[in-house]
Design a protein around this motif. Structure first.
Motif, PDB file in Angstrom:
ATOM      1  N   TRP A 764     -17.578 -14.851   8.157  1.00  0.00           N
ATOM      2  CA  TRP A 764     -18.333 -15.678   7.151  1.00  0.00           C
ATOM      3  C   TRP A 764     -17.857 -17.127   7.152  1.00  0.00           C
ATOM      4  O   TRP A 764     -16.749 -17.354   7.573  1.00  0.00           O
ATOM      5  CB  TRP A 764     -18.272 -15.046   5.984  1.00  0.00           C
ATOM      6  CG  TRP A 764     -17.121 -14.556   5.356  1.00  0.00           C
ATOM      7  CD1 TRP A 764     -16.077 -15.039   4.785  1.00  0.00           C
ATOM      8  CD2 TRP A 764     -16.621 -13.372   5.630  1.00  0.00           C
ATOM      9  NE1 TRP A 764     -15.027 -14.353   4.409  1.00  0.00           N
ATOM     10  CE2 TRP A 764     -15.287 -13.092   4.883  1.00  0.00           C
ATOM     11  CE3 TRP A 764     -16.857 -11.985   6.320  1.00  0.00           C
ATOM     12  CZ2 TRP A 764     -14.558 -12.020   4.932  1.00  0.00           C
ATOM     13  CZ3 TRP A 764     -16.112 -10.881   6.498  1.00  0.00           C
ATOM     14  CH2 TRP A 764     -14.803 -10.815   5.584  1.00  0.00           C
ATOM     15  N   VAL A 765     -18.872 -17.960   6.967  1.00  0.00           N
ATOM     16  CA  VAL A 765     -18.449 -19.337   6.883  1.00  0.00           C
ATOM     17  C   VAL A 765     -18.530 -19.991   5.700  1.00  0.00           C
ATOM     18  O   VAL A 765     -18.281 -20.991   5.517  1.00  0.00           O
ATOM     19  CB  VAL A 765     -19.853 -20.218   7.685  1.00  0.00           C
ATOM     20  CG1 VAL A 765     -19.827 -19.821   9.104  1.00  0.00           C
ATOM     21  CG2 VAL A 765     -21.152 -19.674   6.819  1.00  0.00           C
ATOM     22  N   ASN A 766     -18.335 -19.017   4.484  1.00  0.00           N
ATOM     23  CA  ASN A 766     -18.116 -19.745   3.260  1.00  0.00           C
ATOM     24  C   ASN A 766     -17.777 -18.488   2.271  1.00  0.00           C
ATOM     25  O   ASN A 766     -18.378 -17.257   2.462  1.00  0.00           O
ATOM     26  CB  ASN A 766     -19.163 -20.632   2.558  1.00  0.00           C
ATOM     27  CG  ASN A 766     -19.000 -21.425   1.214  1.00  0.00           C
ATOM     28  OD1 ASN A 766     -17.646 -21.431   1.166  1.00  0.00           O
ATOM     29  ND2 ASN A 766     -19.713 -21.685   0.535  1.00  0.00           N
ATOM     30  N   VAL A 767     -17.051 -18.673   1.215  1.00  0.00           N
ATOM     31  CA  VAL A 767     -16.876 -17.735   0.291  1.00  0.00           C
ATOM     32  C   VAL A 767     -16.982 -18.372  -1.182  1.00  0.00           C
ATOM     33  O   VAL A 767     -16.525 -19.505  -1.301  1.00  0.00           O
ATOM     34  CB  VAL A 767     -15.565 -16.999   0.162  1.00  0.00           C
ATOM     35  CG1 VAL A 767     -15.448 -15.953  -1.090  1.00  0.00           C
ATOM     36  CG2 VAL A 767     -15.433 -16.317   1.370  1.00  0.00           C
ATOM     37  N   GLY A 768     -18.099 -18.024  -2.128  1.00  0.00           N
ATOM     38  CA  GLY A 768     -17.985 -18.796  -3.271  1.00  0.00           C
ATOM     39  C   GLY A 768     -18.135 -17.939  -4.562  1.00  0.00           C
ATOM     40  O   GLY A 768     -18.079 -16.642  -4.471  1.00  0.00           O
ATOM     41  N   VAL A 769     -18.464 -18.475  -5.458  1.00  0.00           N
ATOM     42  CA  VAL A 769     -18.358 -17.656  -6.767  1.00  0.00           C
ATOM     43  C   VAL A 769     -19.668 -18.291  -7.737  1.00  0.00           C
ATOM     44  O   VAL A 769     -19.977 -19.522  -7.669  1.00  0.00           O
ATOM     45  CB  VAL A 769     -17.130 -17.727  -7.735  1.00  0.00           C
ATOM     46  CG1 VAL A 769     -16.705 -19.157  -7.956  1.00  0.00           C
ATOM     47  CG2 VAL A 769     -17.138 -16.867  -8.770  1.00  0.00           C
ATOM     48  N   GLU A 770     -20.457 -17.373  -8.250  1.00  0.00           N
ATOM     49  CA  GLU A 770     -21.421 -17.803  -9.018  1.00  0.00           C
ATOM     50  C   GLU A 770     -21.513 -16.765 -10.192  1.00  0.00           C
ATOM     51  O   GLU A 770     -22.071 -15.561 -10.154  1.00  0.00           O
ATOM     52  CB  GLU A 770     -23.004 -17.756  -8.031  1.00  0.00           C
ATOM     53  CG  GLU A 770     -24.192 -18.399  -8.765  1.00  0.00           C
ATOM     54  CD  GLU A 770     -23.834 -19.799  -8.866  1.00  0.00           C
ATOM     55  OE1 GLU A 770     -24.505 -20.757  -9.621  1.00  0.00           O
ATOM     56  OE2 GLU A 770     -23.161 -20.372  -7.881  1.00  0.00           O
ATOM     57  N   THR A 771     -21.310 -17.354 -11.309  1.00  0.00           N
ATOM     58  CA  THR A 771     -21.195 -16.595 -12.589  1.00  0.00           C
ATOM     59  C   THR A 771     -20.455 -15.466 -12.413  1.00  0.00           C
ATOM     60  O   THR A 771     -19.174 -15.308 -12.275  1.00  0.00           O
ATOM     61  CB  THR A 771     -22.810 -16.493 -13.062  1.00  0.00           C
ATOM     62  OG1 THR A 771     -23.441 -17.622 -13.132  1.00  0.00           O
ATOM     63  CG2 THR A 771     -22.895 -15.559 -14.478  1.00  0.00           C
TER      64      THR A 771
END
Length: 792
Positions: A764-771
């Motif tokens: 994967w090219v990113n790990v994020g957080v959304e709520t």
């Protein structure tokens, strides 16, 4: 032996073996033979044509044919050929480019970059504009390290300069067609030739289409990731006299592709959980987590996730040779782009935090006008350039976001004794709007001076002064819903805070810190800087170079979107500066059968712009911060070798050690807890990355050759945020491609079978957080297909 050591060992062995082969070839020149002079690489890294071996900086150059052989159709894929170049996808799908660990991550489509991108020295100031830049190329040049003196600010990491294939004096044409997995069809071609006296034109077109490659975990047969992209370019060259030349550039593109869905890592509650949001959080936590590969994902059903991005660029270049060694150059350019980008961020099939057509969207309007004038002189031992640049931009963004999870509510109960129980309670903010309008205007003057002290020793210096004035207006609004009692209550609460001022549906809710009146927040950011570069280079021979260089570059400040309850929360990040020191070499041996370059570098950063965290009324959310002090130490090695006839090898290895040396104010981790970033590496900055590409071609008849080749890229692990939390770790990975086929001896046609990511590596090219969901952006799995090209 770990993966890093294995890769380093392979590259060292490759270097030793090719060196030995070259030494042997010097005794037996018939093994390699004299290299065709056309194989010598000519670049324009210093805005003039010169041999690559004479350029005192780290530059990677590749031909358009090489890009085509390796299937590179987008800037994000340059990691296959440019050591030290990395690509990341931001949370909202915008590309992020970095060179030697110098990058800039922001979810806003209006964000600038630390790696500037040009086509024929025409700026593409926003990364969203770069999608079709690889069309019909002569070559690409990747310049590493600060390039602010000649290419302007926002190039602290480096610059990518695409050189388009030019109109020809004789009629020529070509077609390219490939068909691959998921019914991917890439079709393109060009026509070129004279259209009048002293006038030549070239038209190139490319279309890309593909069916969805992601598969829904909850709805068998439902796919996402369809590609629909079209781009074209028209070039017109006119030489009204021997001393006056004009180049007209017109290009356009449309992207109607579906934005891929994220993959769920885990769900949790990070805001203000309560009875109303609990069912949604429970649904998140009950969602399936992908476990079998890159194709598994999930997204909200019944929505259209197709982008609607349109871009066009018009530019005119004029060159007037005023005297034998004096040339005046003018480049005038206007670029315009509109974006509409729906995307499902949370990676689950629960209607909530997905960006979708019905409820949520991210729209942008990007415009840029630029004018550059420069005068270049060549006095033999002295070469100089003087110039001026003006740029005016419009960067508007509108986001409409759903917030039904735990961060979609906030607690005013502590205000009940003052405001009463009807106002002092918990509010549920289901949807919000963010407005971000920026108007930067920059003016710059620049110059460079090269002095050949002797035939072997040259002193170079360049400088640029830039003044930028940026206007901003923006706010947080309620999303424009007028039918729900909940939003009426929110507006009533804001009206009371504002002293009874009525608040209309959809209007700004951000409050002035002193008057408490809601409205659009206006601000200005005025900055100036002086970037410079100095180098000393020594040429032991005509095909070797040793250089020492120091440079200082800047990236402009700006504003990012934040859920600002008060105007003071909309604070810009100020410009960052990078002081670099570099020592390097470049050598060409055995009739250019072996070319080696290397460099070591040290970067001293002030006020670097990176993603941190801020506690808001909606809980902890990502926000740009200035890191007061940080540094990068690194080294790189790159080589091209032809040890035997028909075999070509390319390899590169880059090591980067980045460290934060001083914390910003109130540093927080991803969960809003107090933290320290000191000693941590930059997010999204792998310590190691490398590449190897090899191709062997051999004749099977007098008119046809066969070839077989392959490439591998590697990058070590990194993290998407400060804090070292395991949820945000991006593991290292290696990707392998193969190709084989037939081509005519004269280069007129080529048939190639290919496989990319042949091991189906799940990365994967990113790990994020959304709520209430941590999510990751997967890279493409295994693909394969057949490509055909023909030149008339």
């Amino acid at each position: 032996m770990n993966v890093r050591q294995a890769w380093a060992g392979c590259l060292v062995a490759l270097l030793l073996s090719t060196t030995a082969a070259t030494a042997h070839a010097q005794d037996r020149t018939q093994d390699i033979g004299p290299t065709d002079p056309g194989d010598e690489i000519i670049v324009t890294a210093q805005k003039r044509s010169e041999r690559l071996v004479d350029v005192p900086m780290s530059v990677t150059a590749a031909t358009g044919e090489q890009l085509s052989r390796q299937g590179i159709v987008d800037t994000s894929q340059l990691a296959k050929i440019v050591p030290g170049f990395t690509y990341q996808q931001s949370n909202y799908g915008n590309p992020v480019f970095a060179i030697r660990g110098v990058g800039f991550v922001d979810n806003s489509v209006t964000a600038g970059s630390t790696v500037s991108v040009y086509v024929d020295q025409i700026p593409l100031p926003f990364v969203a504009m770069t999608r079709g830049a690889t069309l019909d190329l002569e070559r690409v040049e990747a310049l590493k390290g600060p390039q602010g003196t000649l290419f302007g600010q926002n190039s602290t990491g480096g610059a990518i300069n695409y050189i388009a294939a030019k109109p020809t004096s004789e009629p020529k044409a070509g077609i390219d067609l490939s068909f691959g997995r998921f019914n991917e069809i890439i079709a393109g071609g060009f026509v070129s030739g004279p259209i009048g006296e002293n006038m030549r034109a070239r038209l190139a077109l490319r279309s890309e289409s593909m069916k969805g490659w992601q598969q829904s975990l909850t709805r068998p047969g439902d796919t996402l990731g369809r590609k629909r992209f079209f781009t074209g370019r028209f070039l017109l060259d006119w030489d009204p006299s021997e001393t006056l030349k004009f180049e007209l550039h017109a290009s356009a593109s449309h992207d109607g592709s579906e934005s891929p869905a994220a993959q769920l890592v885990r769900a949790f509650s990070r805001g203000f959980p309560n009875a109303r949001t609990a069912p949604l959080i429970a649904a998140y936590q009950a969602s399936a987590i992908p476990a079998r590969g890159p194709r598994e994902a999930d997204w909200d059903a019944g929505f259209d996730f197709s982008r609607d991005d349109d871009f066009y660029l018009v530019a005119l270049r004029g060159d007037w040779q005023m005297a034998e060694q004096l040339t005046l150059t003018s480049i005038t350019a206007y670029s315009h782009m509109t974006t509409h980008r729906p995307i499902d961020l949370d990676g689950v099939a629960v209607e909530g935090n997905g960006f979708n057509f019905r409820y949520d969207r991210q729209d942008g309007l990007l415009k840029s006008f630029s004018q550059e004038l420069r005068l270049a002189g060549d006095m033999g031992a002295i070469k100089w350039v003087l110039g001026a640049n003006y740029q005016k931009q419009t960067a508007n963004e509108f986001q409409l976001l759903s917030n039904p999870g735990s961060q979609g509510s906030f607690d005013f109960t502590n205000l009940a004794p003052i405001l009463g129980p009807e106002i002092g309670r918990i509010y549920y903010w289901n949807q919000s709007t963010y407005l971000n309008k920026q108007r930067p205007i920059s003016k710059a003057v620049f110059g460079s001076f090269d002095y050949e002290v002797t035939d072997s020793l040259t002193v170079r210096a360049s400088a640029r002064y830039t003044d930028e004035k940026r206007k901003f207006s923006g706010c947080l609004a309620d999303g424009g819903q007028t039918t729900t009692a909940e939003f009426d209550a929110i507006r009533d609460a804001w009206s009371l805070l504002a002293g009874g001022v009525p608040i209309a549906s959809g209007s700004c809710l951000t409050l002035n810190d002193s008057s408490f009146l809601p409205g659009l927040v206006s601000s200005r950011l005025n900055e100036d800087n002086f970037s410079w570069r100095a180098s000393l280079d020594y040429k032991p021979s005509s095909d070797s170079l040793i250089y020492l260089a120091a440079a200082k570059g800047y990236k402009s400040g700006g504003y990012s979107i934040v859920p600002a309850i008060f105007a003071s929360q909309i604070a810009p990040v100020t410009q960052e500066s990078l002081q670099s020191y570099e020592a390097g070499f470049r050598v060409s041996l055995a009739g250019r059968g072996l070319q080696i370059s290397g460099a070591t570098f040290y970067y001293d950063y002030s006020d670097k712009q990176l993603i941190g965290w801020a506690n808001t009324a909606f809980g902890p959310l990502p926000q740009l911060v200035n890191i007061p002090k940080s540094r990068v130490i690194g080294a790189e090695l790159e080589l091209t070798a032809r040890p035997v006839e028909g075999l070509r090898l390319n390899a590169g290895l880059t090591y980067i050690d980045s460290k934060v040396r001083r914390d910003p104010d109130l540093p927080l981790d991803s969960f809003g807890q107090a933290a320290s970033y000191v000693g941590e590496s930059f997010p999204n900055t792998p310590d190691w990355n490398g590449l190897v590409d090899a191709e062997y071609s051999f004749p099977i008849s007098g008119a046809m050759n066969a070839f077989v080749g392959g490439s591998a890229t590697f990058r070590s692990g990194t993290s998407s945020f400060f804090g070292g939390l395991p949820d945000f770790r991006i593991p290292g990975y290696s990707l392998f491609d193969v190709r084989a086929g037939f081509e005519s001896a004269d280069g007129d046609w080529r048939i190639q079978a290919y496989g990319r990511n042949i091991t189906n590596k799940w990365y994967w090219v990113n790990v994020g957080v959304e709520t209430d969901a941590i999510h990751r952006a997967p890279g493409m799995g295994a693909t394969y297909g057949l490509a055909v090209s023909y030149r008339f």
